[in-house]
Design a protein around this motif. Sequence first.
Motif, PDB file in Angstrom:
ATOM      1  N   ALA A  85       0.836  -1.204   0.000  1.00 39.23           N
ATOM      2  CA  ALA A  85       0.000   0.000   0.000  1.00 39.23           C
ATOM      3  C   ALA A  85       0.874   1.259   0.000  1.00 39.23           C
ATOM      4  N   ARG A  86       1.941   1.251   0.784  1.00 37.35           N
ATOM      5  CA  ARG A  86       2.845   2.404   0.844  1.00 37.35           C
ATOM      6  C   ARG A  86       3.582   2.578  -0.485  1.00 37.35           C
ATOM      7  N   ALA A  87       3.971   1.476  -1.105  1.00 33.92           N
ATOM      8  CA  ALA A  87       4.630   1.555  -2.416  1.00 33.92           C
ATOM      9  C   ALA A  87       3.667   2.130  -3.450  1.00 33.92           C
ATOM     10  N   THR A  88       2.403   1.753  -3.364  1.00 34.26           N
ATOM     11  CA  THR A  88       1.390   2.296  -4.258  1.00 34.26           C
ATOM     12  C   THR A  88       1.238   3.793  -4.049  1.00 34.26           C
ATOM     13  N   LEU A  89       1.269   4.225  -2.793  1.00 35.79           N
ATOM     14  CA  LEU A  89       1.211   5.648  -2.485  1.00 35.79           C
ATOM     15  C   LEU A  89       2.371   6.386  -3.149  1.00 35.79           C
ATOM     16  N   VAL A  90       3.575   5.832  -3.042  1.00 37.31           N
ATOM     17  CA  VAL A  90       4.757   6.476  -3.628  1.00 37.31           C
ATOM     18  C   VAL A  90       4.640   6.529  -5.151  1.00 37.31           C
ATOM     19  N   VAL A  91       4.367   5.395  -5.773  1.00 32.29           N
ATOM     20  CA  VAL A  91       4.328   5.323  -7.231  1.00 32.29           C
ATOM     21  C   VAL A  91       3.197   6.190  -7.793  1.00 32.29           C
ATOM     22  N   SER A  92       2.008   5.988  -7.298  1.00 35.28           N
ATOM     23  CA  SER A  92       0.864   6.743  -7.831  1.00 35.28           C
ATOM     24  C   SER A  92       0.945   8.213  -7.461  1.00 35.28           C
ATOM     25  N   GLY A  93       1.385   8.493  -6.252  1.00 32.80           N
ATOM     26  CA  GLY A  93       1.513   9.880  -5.826  1.00 32.80           C
ATOM     27  C   GLY A  93       2.546  10.646  -6.627  1.00 32.80           C
ATOM     28  N   LEU A  94       3.740  10.071  -6.793  1.00 34.54           N
ATOM     29  CA  LEU A  94       4.778  10.758  -7.569  1.00 34.54           C
ATOM     30  C   LEU A  94       4.376  10.888  -9.038  1.00 34.54           C
ATOM     31  N   ARG A  95       3.711   9.863  -9.557  1.00 34.37           N
ATOM     32  CA  ARG A  95       3.250   9.943 -10.942  1.00 34.37           C
ATOM     33  C   ARG A  95       2.244  11.083 -11.099  1.00 34.37           C
ATOM     34  N   GLY A  96       1.315  11.200 -10.158  1.00 40.90           N
ATOM     35  CA  GLY A  96       0.345  12.292 -10.200  1.00 40.90           C
ATOM     36  C   GLY A  96       1.016  13.649 -10.079  1.00 40.90           C
ATOM     37  N   LEU A  97       2.027  13.738  -9.240  1.00 41.46           N
ATOM     38  CA  LEU A  97       2.763  14.993  -9.097  1.00 41.46           C
ATOM     39  C   LEU A  97       3.556  15.322 -10.364  1.00 41.46           C
ATOM     40  N   CYS A  98       4.061  14.285 -11.025  1.00 40.11           N
ATOM     41  CA  CYS A  98       4.731  14.518 -12.323  1.00 40.11           C
ATOM     42  C   CYS A  98       3.748  15.138 -13.307  1.00 40.11           C
ATOM     43  N   GLN A  99       2.551  14.590 -13.354  1.00 40.59           N
ATOM     44  CA  GLN A  99       1.533  15.123 -14.261  1.00 40.59           C
ATOM     45  C   GLN A  99       1.190  16.561 -13.888  1.00 40.59           C
ATOM     46  N   ASP A 100       1.012  16.823 -12.609  1.00 37.24           N
ATOM     47  CA  ASP A 100       0.726  18.176 -12.131  1.00 37.24           C
ATOM     48  C   ASP A 100       1.850  19.117 -12.569  1.00 37.24           C
ATOM     49  N   GLY A 101       3.084  18.703 -12.380  1.00 38.64           N
ATOM     50  CA  GLY A 101       4.224  19.537 -12.765  1.00 38.64           C
ATOM     51  C   GLY A 101       4.279  19.803 -14.255  1.00 38.64           C
ATOM     52  N   LEU A 102       3.965  18.791 -15.053  1.00 40.80           N
ATOM     53  CA  LEU A 102       3.964  18.977 -16.505  1.00 40.80           C
ATOM     54  C   LEU A 102       2.869  19.948 -16.939  1.00 40.80           C
TER      55      LEU A 102
END
Length: 186
Positions: free
Chosen positions: A148-165
Amino acid sequence: MARTADPVKREELLNGVVGYLERHGIGEMSLAPMAEALGTSKRMLLYYFGDRAELLAQALDASRPQLGEMFARVTTADEFVDAARTLWRELSRGGERRNVRLLLQVLSLAVTDPQTYGEAARDAVDVMIAPIAEALSVIGYPADSACARATLVVSGLRGLCQDGLVTADRPRVDAAAELLIAASVA
């Protein structure tokens, strides 16, 4: 007797395919224009990669960050945070930044066209979660919590990448990434 595929040529083509997809996207991916841009033929792309779906799967695999290497030596929460920060820098500023666009396209297309893109998207997510979950297990989290924590990291960072783009608001997105990384081991 059938010819054996040239592994050097295949690797060159795969690198070219990744670059082409990063520049042109995958929504309208057609092998003929791709082959022409790469100085080869559609027939040769099919020879080396089988079909369009396999070509996409292999391009995603080739463009994916090497998370196993980033998280392999993690034995403490502080080391995990350092590895996650390295991952964030690679995704948001480093060599992996271009690859994020490709991954985001595949994930978006998988929502509307799961027949075509679903398997590649699921594999892309699973391959990223596994080494991070393993590192979290090493530092003491039970398997379910580590996943669950790994999912938080992967999905969260991916979402932040999209936000940044989309927004180009680097300070806000970086601050959010720091909070997310800290929360993953809190």
